[in-house]
Design an enzyme around this catalytic site. Structure first.
Site, mmCIF file in Angstrom:
data_model
loop_
_atom_site.group_PDB
_atom_site.id
_atom_site.type_symbol
_atom_site.label_atom_id
_atom_site.label_comp_id
_atom_site.label_asym_id
_atom_site.label_seq_id
_atom_site.Cartn_x
_atom_site.Cartn_y
_atom_site.Cartn_z
ATOM 1 N N HIS A 136 1.021 -1.046 -0.080
ATOM 2 C CA HIS A 136 -0.166 0.280 -0.084
ATOM 3 C C HIS A 136 1.152 1.362 -0.176
ATOM 4 O O HIS A 136 0.578 2.197 -0.779
ATOM 5 C CB HIS A 136 -0.809 -0.181 1.394
ATOM 6 C CG HIS A 136 -1.293 -1.292 1.570
ATOM 7 N ND1 HIS A 136 -2.578 -1.357 1.073
ATOM 8 C CD2 HIS A 136 -1.507 -2.442 2.717
ATOM 9 C CE1 HIS A 136 -3.398 -2.927 1.590
ATOM 10 N NE2 HIS A 136 -2.648 -2.556 2.421
HETATM 11 O O1 RIB Z 1 -4.837 -0.139 5.357
HETATM 12 C C1 RIB Z 1 -3.085 -0.237 4.808
HETATM 13 C C2 RIB Z 1 -2.717 1.109 5.229
HETATM 14 O O2 RIB Z 1 -2.697 0.809 7.266
HETATM 15 C C3 RIB Z 1 -0.733 0.437 5.160
HETATM 16 O O3 RIB Z 1 -0.614 2.056 5.195
HETATM 17 C C4 RIB Z 1 -0.676 0.110 6.224
HETATM 18 O O4 RIB Z 1 1.144 0.112 6.921
HETATM 19 C C5 RIB Z 1 -1.314 0.414 7.625
HETATM 20 O O5 RIB Z 1 -0.587 1.550 7.949
#
Ligand code: RIB
Ligand code: CA
Length: 344
Positions: A267
Site C-alpha cells: 500500500h
Molecule cells: O490499510 C493499509 C494501511 O494501514 C497501510 O498504510 C499499512 O501500513 C497500515 O498503516
C-alpha cells in the site's frame, strides 16, 4: 538540494510497508526526504519513532529529521496492529540501535515547518492515520495551500475494508482526523490523491518479486515460502535486504493465515511512488467524506461519484494502476539503493 530532487515530507506509522516506502524514497534520485513524521497506528508512536530512526541508521540517512506525533488519535482510543506488522512493527526484522535523536518539535509542527520551508513545492505523503496532519492543519490553516501535492494512502472506495467490513486501517484508527483533512484540503490548488484499498490491493508483493529485489541488490537469497519454518531468518548478505525479507516474512504469514495467499500488499510504497510520479495511476475526482457515527460503518470512506451531496470534489481517487510498471520501478530503485549500502 539538487535541482532535480523534489522535497518530500512523509508521515508514517512504520509498519512493514511504511518501511518499504521509506526505502523507495531513499532509492529515488528525484526525491529528497526532508522530514519524517511518526504517527501512532500499526504500533504505538514510540515504536514508530524507534523504527524510523533505526531504518534511517541502517540506510545511512540519519540526518533526516524524525518527529514524534501524538500518542493517540484525535478523540478515539488508540488501536494498534501487532498481529499484522509484528510486536515491534517490522515483523521479524531487527534494526540497529539508532544514534540520532528525535526533533525537539512534534510531528504536527514538523508538517508546518516543512510546508513553510518549501512553499508551493512540498511533496507530502501520509501512509498512516491522519492524526498529525489534522493537528498540523489546525495549527496552520494555510497548510493545504502551502503543499504542492498530497498523497494519502487510506480509505476503501466501493470496496471492502481491511479493519471492519467497510473501513480501511489508516482511516479506521482516526476517522475524525481523516474527515478534518478531507475537508481542509478541498480548497487546495491540487486536490489530494487518495489511494484506497480498491487500488493498493492490486500491488501484490510475492516471494518471486521479493527474490527479484534481492537479486537486483546483488544479494540473492532463497525465495521465501509458505513451507518455511515460521520466522525463519533471511540469509541475504545485504543488510537492507535482510531486514526487508525478515519484515515481509511476518507480513506474508499474516496474509496467508487470513486466507489471502502468501503475499503482501504494498500500500505505502505505491503511495510514495505516486507522490513522485502521479502518472503511475489513473484518478477520478469526487467529493469524499468519512462516516463518523455509524454503528456498523464508522471509518467508512464514501465517494459521491454522482454528485448527490451537491459538493465540489475534494479528492482525486485512484482507480487504476499497472502493477508491473510499479514493480519495475520499485525493484530497480530499492534494489540499486540496497546494493550501494556497505555490508554490515
Ligand atoms: O490499510 C493499509 C494501511 O494501514 C497501510 O498504510 C499499512 O501500513 C497500515 O498503516
Ligand atoms: Ca502505513
Amino acid at each position: 538540494m539538487s535541482a532535480a530532487r523534489l522535497p518530500v515530507f512523509v508521515d508514517v506509522d512504520t509498519g512493514v510497508d511504511d518501511a518499504m516506502a521509506l526505502a523507495y524514497l531513499f532509492g529515488s534520485p528525484d526525491a529528497e526526504v526532508i522530514g519524517i513524521a511518526s504517527t501512532a497506528g500499526n504500533v504505538d508512536v514510540h515504536q514508530v519513532c524507534e523504527n524510523n530512526l533505526g531504518l534511517l541508521q541502517l540506510c545511512g540517512r540519519s540526518g533526516v529529521p524524525v518527529s514524534k506525533g501524538a500518542e493517540a488519535p484525535l478523540s478515539a482510543p488508540l488501536r494498534t496492529a501487532e498481529d499484522t506488522h509484528g510486536p515491534q512493527g517490522l515483523g521479524y526484522a531487527r534494526l540497529p540501535a539508532p544514534t540520532a535523536e528525535l526533533t525537539a518539535y512534534d510531528a504536527a509542527q514538523a508538517w508546518v515547518r516543512a510546508a513553510r520551508a518549501h512553499p508551493g513545492e512540498l511533496i507530502a505523503v501520509a501512509t498512516g492515520p491522519l492524526t498529525n496532519l489534522a493537528l498540523a492543519v489546525r495549527a496552520e490553516p494555510a497548510l493545504p495551500r502551502l503543499v504542492r501535492r498530497l498523497v494519502i494512502m487510506g480509505g476503501a472506495f466501493d470496496y471492502r475494508g481491511n479493519t471492519t467490513p467497510v473501513a480501511e486501517w489508516n482511516v479506521s484508527v482516526d476517522p475524525e482526523a481523516a474527515a478534518e483533512v478531507f475537508a481542509a484540503f478541498s480548497d487546495a490548488d491540487e486536490l489530494p490523491i487518495v489511494l484506497g484499498l480498491n487500488l493498493t490491493e492490486n500491488i501484490m508483493l510475492t516471494p518471486e518479486l521479493l527474490g527479484a529485489l534481492a537479486d537486483t541488490a546483488g544479494s540473492p537469497s532463497r525465495p521465501l515460502s509458505e513451507h518455511d519454518d515460521r520466522g525463519a531468518a533471511s540469509a541475504a548478505a545485504n543488510p537492507l535486504i535482510r531486514v526487508l525479507e525478515d519484515a515481509m516474512r511476518f507480513y506474508f504469514e499474516f496474509h496467508h493465515d487470513c486466507g489471502e495467499g502468501y503475499l503482501a500488499h504494498l500500500h505505502d510504497p505505491l503511495a510514495v511512488a505516486v507522490a513522485l510520479d502521479p502518472e503511475l495511476v489513473r484518478c477520478r475526482p469526487a467529493p469524499v467524506d468519512v462516516e463518523l457515527t455509524g454503528t456498523l460503518t464508522r471509518g467508512m470512506t464514501i465517494a459521491d461519484w454522482s454528485g448527490r451531496w451537491g459538493r465540489k470534489p475534494n479528492a482525486l481517487i485512484g482507480v487504476d494502476v499497472d502493477p508491473t510498471a510499479f514493480f519495475d520501478r520499485f525493484i530497480a530503485r530499492v534494489g540499486a539503493f540496497a546494493r550501494q549500502l556497505p555490508y554490515s
